[in-house]
Motif scaffolding. Structure first.
Motif, PDB file in Angstrom:
ATOM      1  N   PRO A 132       0.836  -1.208   0.000  1.00 36.13           N
ATOM      2  CA  PRO A 132       0.000   0.000   0.000  1.00 36.13           C
ATOM      3  C   PRO A 132       0.867   1.254   0.000  1.00 36.13           C
ATOM      4  CG  PRO A 132      -0.796  -1.589   1.619  1.00 36.13           C
ATOM      5  CD  PRO A 132       0.530  -2.099   1.135  1.00 36.13           C
ATOM      6  N   LEU A 133       0.437   2.262  -0.729  1.00 37.07           N
ATOM      7  CA  LEU A 133       1.181   3.510  -0.793  1.00 37.07           C
ATOM      8  C   LEU A 133       0.987   4.314   0.482  1.00 37.07           C
ATOM      9  CD1 LEU A 133       0.287   4.619  -4.441  1.00 37.07           C
ATOM     10  CD2 LEU A 133       2.442   3.633  -3.657  1.00 37.07           C
ATOM     11  N   ARG A 134       1.986   5.136   0.773  1.00 31.82           N
ATOM     12  CA  ARG A 134       1.847   6.072   1.881  1.00 31.82           C
ATOM     13  C   ARG A 134       0.782   7.116   1.531  1.00 31.82           C
ATOM     14  NH1 ARG A 134       6.379   8.916   2.042  1.00 31.82           N
ATOM     15  NH2 ARG A 134       7.253   7.970   0.154  1.00 31.82           N
ATOM     16  N   PRO A 135       0.205   7.796   2.510  1.00 28.94           N
ATOM     17  CA  PRO A 135      -0.948   8.686   2.244  1.00 28.94           C
ATOM     18  C   PRO A 135      -0.714   9.706   1.143  1.00 28.94           C
ATOM     19  CG  PRO A 135      -0.693   8.358   4.597  1.00 28.94           C
ATOM     20  CD  PRO A 135       0.484   7.688   3.949  1.00 28.94           C
ATOM     21  N   ALA A 162      -0.354   8.169  -2.288  1.00 29.46           N
ATOM     22  CA  ALA A 162      -1.650   7.599  -2.663  1.00 29.46           C
ATOM     23  C   ALA A 162      -2.587   8.687  -3.188  1.00 29.46           C
ATOM     24  CB  ALA A 162      -2.273   6.896  -1.456  1.00 29.46           C
ATOM     25  N   ILE A 163      -2.581   9.865  -2.526  1.00 29.77           N
ATOM     26  CA  ILE A 163      -3.426  10.965  -2.978  1.00 29.77           C
ATOM     27  C   ILE A 163      -2.975  11.463  -4.343  1.00 29.77           C
ATOM     28  CG2 ILE A 163      -4.091  13.365  -2.519  1.00 29.77           C
ATOM     29  CD1 ILE A 163      -3.975  12.686   0.478  1.00 29.77           C
ATOM     30  N   SER A 221      -5.007  11.162  -8.003  1.00 32.70           N
ATOM     31  CA  SER A 221      -5.436  12.376  -8.705  1.00 32.70           C
ATOM     32  C   SER A 221      -5.625  12.137 -10.201  1.00 32.70           C
ATOM     33  CB  SER A 221      -4.412  13.502  -8.498  1.00 32.70           C
ATOM     34  OG  SER A 221      -3.182  13.200  -9.153  1.00 32.70           O
ATOM     35  N   ARG A 222      -5.091  11.012 -10.704  1.00 29.40           N
ATOM     36  CA  ARG A 222      -5.292  10.707 -12.132  1.00 29.40           C
ATOM     37  C   ARG A 222      -6.772  10.536 -12.459  1.00 29.40           C
ATOM     38  NH1 ARG A 222      -4.575   5.973  -9.532  1.00 29.40           N
ATOM     39  NH2 ARG A 222      -5.479   4.046 -10.412  1.00 29.40           N
ATOM     40  N   TRP A 223      -7.597  10.186 -11.455  1.00 20.10           N
ATOM     41  CA  TRP A 223      -9.027   9.995 -11.697  1.00 20.10           C
ATOM     42  C   TRP A 223      -9.742  11.315 -11.952  1.00 20.10           C
ATOM     43  CZ3 TRP A 223     -10.894   5.493 -12.949  1.00 20.10           C
ATOM     44  CH2 TRP A 223     -10.219   4.342 -12.539  1.00 20.10           C
TER      45      TRP A 223
END
Length: 200
Positions: A11-14, A17-18, A22-24
């Motif tokens: 899992p990515l760090r916060p 991950a944000i 953001s690509r969405w």
């Protein structure tokens, strides 16, 4: 035995991950292009219907076509002629080519920059999508724009009597600029591909 990249995913760090999520934000842009594609489909069908009606002598449809293609004549246009048919057909081809460009941007862009479509093995998977990346997409878009510019230039030359020499020269210069730009992009990508290390 190599580990499964999915099962070994951490899992990515916060913050990363944000940033990655953001690509969405591009999703509404691609949905908007789909809506634009629908508008082009409606426009294509309307122009095609006017052409069919005009072929059967409908004067209202004929005048709508004449207005849409910007055709002007010294005498009133009361029936379809070869020039009008050719200009309308080129306009329809123009719509198709722009629609193809939209599909490349929507499908290729989403696959490249947002998320995988997971079309592997699908019978309708586009051939070019199997090896698409930002570089390939850039070259394909440049070639598509050249095709669209060629259609516009051909329409202008067929209807040259309704354009000034300045407009004809400007459109030709713009088309040549597109052509040279696409050649430069393709050549740059070729150099980058040749300089990239080969993996065996």
């Amino acid at each position: 035995m190599p580990s499964d990249p999915i099962s070994s995913f951490r899992p990515l760090r916060p913050l990363p991950a944000i940033i990655f999520a953001s690509r969405w934000l591009q999703l509404p842009l691609y949905l908007g292009l789909i809506a634009a594609q629908a508008v082009y489909v409606v426009h294509f069908l309307v122009e095609l219907w006017h052409l069919v009606e005009a072929a059967f002598g409908h004067q209202g449809a004929l005048q709508a076509l004449v207005t849409s293609i910007g055709y002007k004549s010294d005498v009133p246009v009361t029936a379809l002629n070869e020039t009008i048919i050719m200009l309308v057909v080129l306009a329809l081809i123009d719509v198709v080519m722009i629609s193809n460009l939209l599909i490349m941007v929507i499908v290729g862009g989403y696959e490249t920059f947002v998320s995988r479509l997971e079309l592997e093995g699908h019978p309708d998977q586009p051939e070019w999508l199997s090896h698409v990346n930002a570089s390939v997409l850039k070259v394909k878009l440049a070639l598509s724009i050249i095709g669209i510019s060629s259609i516009h230039l051909l329409k202008t030359f067929i209807n040259a009597g309704n354009y000034t020499d300045k407009v004809l020269i400007a459109q030709t210069a713009i088309h040549i600029t597109f052509l040279l730009s696409a050649m430069a992009i393709a050549y740059t990508d070729k150099l980058m591909y040749a300089a990239a290390p080969k993996h065996h």
